[in-house]
Design a protein around this motif. Structure first.
Motif, mmCIF file in Angstrom:
data_model
loop_
_atom_site.group_PDB
_atom_site.id
_atom_site.type_symbol
_atom_site.label_atom_id
_atom_site.label_comp_id
_atom_site.label_asym_id
_atom_site.label_seq_id
_atom_site.Cartn_x
_atom_site.Cartn_y
_atom_site.Cartn_z
ATOM 1 N N ASP A 227 -7.741 -33.989 1.289
ATOM 2 C CA ASP A 227 -7.356 -33.521 2.627
ATOM 3 C C ASP A 227 -6.886 -32.076 2.580
ATOM 4 O O ASP A 227 -7.144 -31.300 3.510
ATOM 5 C CB ASP A 227 -6.231 -34.403 3.192
ATOM 6 N N VAL A 228 -6.182 -31.711 1.526
ATOM 7 C CA VAL A 228 -5.669 -30.353 1.346
ATOM 8 C C VAL A 228 -6.012 -29.882 -0.062
ATOM 9 O O VAL A 228 -5.907 -30.647 -1.024
ATOM 10 C CB VAL A 228 -4.135 -30.299 1.544
ATOM 11 N N ILE A 229 -6.436 -28.622 -0.173
ATOM 12 C CA ILE A 229 -6.726 -28.017 -1.474
ATOM 13 C C ILE A 229 -5.730 -26.883 -1.728
ATOM 14 O O ILE A 229 -5.562 -25.992 -0.886
ATOM 15 C CB ILE A 229 -8.161 -27.450 -1.524
ATOM 16 N N LEU A 230 -5.062 -26.943 -2.864
ATOM 17 C CA LEU A 230 -4.201 -25.857 -3.311
ATOM 18 C C LEU A 230 -4.939 -25.131 -4.425
ATOM 19 O O LEU A 230 -5.119 -25.677 -5.519
ATOM 20 C CB LEU A 230 -2.865 -26.397 -3.821
ATOM 21 N N PHE A 231 -5.407 -23.921 -4.132
ATOM 22 C CA PHE A 231 -6.147 -23.142 -5.124
ATOM 23 C C PHE A 231 -5.172 -22.180 -5.787
ATOM 24 O O PHE A 231 -4.645 -21.271 -5.145
ATOM 25 C CB PHE A 231 -7.310 -22.385 -4.489
ATOM 26 N N VAL A 232 -4.926 -22.389 -7.071
ATOM 27 C CA VAL A 232 -3.919 -21.620 -7.810
ATOM 28 C C VAL A 232 -4.607 -20.513 -8.598
ATOM 29 O O VAL A 232 -5.462 -20.784 -9.445
ATOM 30 C CB VAL A 232 -3.127 -22.539 -8.770
ATOM 31 N N ASN A 251 -13.684 -27.084 2.735
ATOM 32 C CA ASN A 251 -12.448 -27.686 3.257
ATOM 33 C C ASN A 251 -11.587 -26.580 3.864
ATOM 34 O O ASN A 251 -11.044 -25.741 3.153
ATOM 35 C CB ASN A 251 -11.697 -28.382 2.116
ATOM 36 N N SER A 252 -11.461 -26.595 5.194
ATOM 37 C CA SER A 252 -10.705 -25.534 5.889
ATOM 38 C C SER A 252 -9.221 -25.573 5.552
ATOM 39 O O SER A 252 -8.510 -24.584 5.727
ATOM 40 C CB SER A 252 -10.901 -25.642 7.402
ATOM 41 N N ASN A 253 -8.731 -26.720 5.058
ATOM 42 C CA ASN A 253 -7.324 -26.836 4.659
ATOM 43 C C ASN A 253 -7.149 -26.458 3.191
ATOM 44 O O ASN A 253 -6.556 -27.195 2.405
ATOM 45 C CB ASN A 253 -6.812 -28.262 4.890
ATOM 46 N N SER A 254 -7.726 -25.312 2.822
ATOM 47 C CA SER A 254 -7.616 -24.788 1.452
ATOM 48 C C SER A 254 -6.678 -23.594 1.470
ATOM 49 O O SER A 254 -6.810 -22.708 2.327
ATOM 50 C CB SER A 254 -8.989 -24.361 0.909
ATOM 51 N N TYR A 255 -5.752 -23.560 0.528
ATOM 52 C CA TYR A 255 -4.738 -22.515 0.508
ATOM 53 C C TYR A 255 -4.689 -21.843 -0.861
ATOM 54 O O TYR A 255 -4.651 -22.517 -1.889
ATOM 55 C CB TYR A 255 -3.358 -23.096 0.848
ATOM 56 N N PHE A 256 -4.691 -20.517 -0.852
ATOM 57 C CA PHE A 256 -4.658 -19.710 -2.070
ATOM 58 C C PHE A 256 -3.201 -19.407 -2.396
ATOM 59 O O PHE A 256 -2.512 -18.757 -1.611
ATOM 60 C CB PHE A 256 -5.442 -18.409 -1.823
#
Length: 305
Positions: A227-232, A251-256
């Motif tokens: 549901d959510v992607i945390l891109f580290v 996935n639009s709920n991806s966060y850098f």
């Protein structure tokens, strides 16, 4: 309120072979000497650079290198131009060469293509980021004569009446490389029509590292499953920026994020599955740290309810 979160790390993410090899060489050298110089950040991740600094790794630039003598300097996975080796020899500097084998092979191909180019009036074009360490090393194989392109405006640097040999920085997007290749082909045809002659040749070499490019389809699938992607990733990582866009496209709920300090609680409201992934320059310990932080947030939220 957050639901019952399931947090998963993508175990295909993290260091590529070249970065892992360079860090292992640096740590081994510091165990022996206690201090080691590194020409540029060993990896484009500030958290890892800080960890290694505490072990004795000191980052230097090219001007610093000219002033050093009788010491050890690490060449990171990105590789270096011939000039670096010349300076080291003159200054009695022992180089610990951790250049990635994939990059070294590409450097050799670029040098051979440049030597051939001199006889057929051709041009070496490199799809990559100008100023990036790997690109600087590749350009050095051409005595600084390569044309570096990233977008459409850079194509104006190319003489489309002359043969073109195209390479790519190993960590660039496969799609980006083939888009540039197509645009060069189209411009060569336009030039041919204008001159009513035979089009100049294009020799395109897909030199993108497959360990990097193979991550794209895997990340697309991983992003779809959460549901959510945390891109580290470090913000200086070209590979990180490219792979993050792969996640975002699926996935639009991806966060850098660079670390757990950039997490926002609102990202986790009403969702169940959190996926954590990263660039080829992202250490696994950092993704583990983000995972533990998210799980602790969930625990504290449930306790407070």
């Amino acid at each position: 309120m957050m639901g019952n979160l399931k947090v998963t790390i993508d175990h295909d993410s993290g260091y590529c072979f070249g970065v892992e090899y360079a860090i292992r060489m640096a740590e081994d050298a510091m165990e022996e000497a206690g201090k080691l110089y590194c020409l540029g950040d060993i990896v484009h991740n500030d958290m890892e650079v800080k960890r290694l600094y505490e072990k004795g790794l000191r980052v230097i630039n090219y001007e610093d290198l000219k002033d050093l003598q009788d010491c050890k300097v690490l060449i990171r996975a990105h590789g270096e131009p011939p000039e670096t080796y010349r300076i080291a020899m003159e200054n009695n500097i022992e180089l610990i060469d951790a250049s990635c084998p994939v990059v070294l092979k590409l450097q050799n191909r670029v040098k051979n293509a440049h030597d051939k180019m001199c006889s057929d009036n051709g041009q070496i074009v490199i799809y990559g980021k100008k100023g990036h360490a790997e690109v600087t090393g590749l350009d050095g194989q051409t005595n600084g004569n390569a044309i570096i392109v990233m977008d459409d405006s850079d194509l104006e640097k190319i003489d489309f009446s002359r043969p073109v040999t195209l390479f790519s920085q190993t960590t660039k997007s496969t799609k980006g490389f083939y888009d540039i290749k197509k645009k060069i082909e189209d411009r060569l045809k336009i030039q041919q029509a204008a001159e009513e002659g035979q089009a100049a040749t294009l020799n395109a070499n897909d030199s993108i590292c497959r360990q990097v490019s193979n991550r794209e389809p895997k990340l697309l699938e991983f992003s779809k499953q959460h549901d959510v992607i945390l891109f580290v990733s470090g913000k200086k990582s070209s590979n990180g920026k490219a792979l993050y866009q792969v996640c975002k496209s699926q996935n639009s709920n991806s966060y850098f994020i660079e670390s757990e300090e950039e997490l926002n609680l609102s990202w986790f409201e009403g969702i169940e599955r959190v996926g954590i992934c990263g660039a080829t320059s992202t250490p696994m310990w950092l993704m583990e740290k983000v995972k533990n932080f998210v799980e602790n947030i969930e625990h504290e939220s449930l306790v407070s309810c």
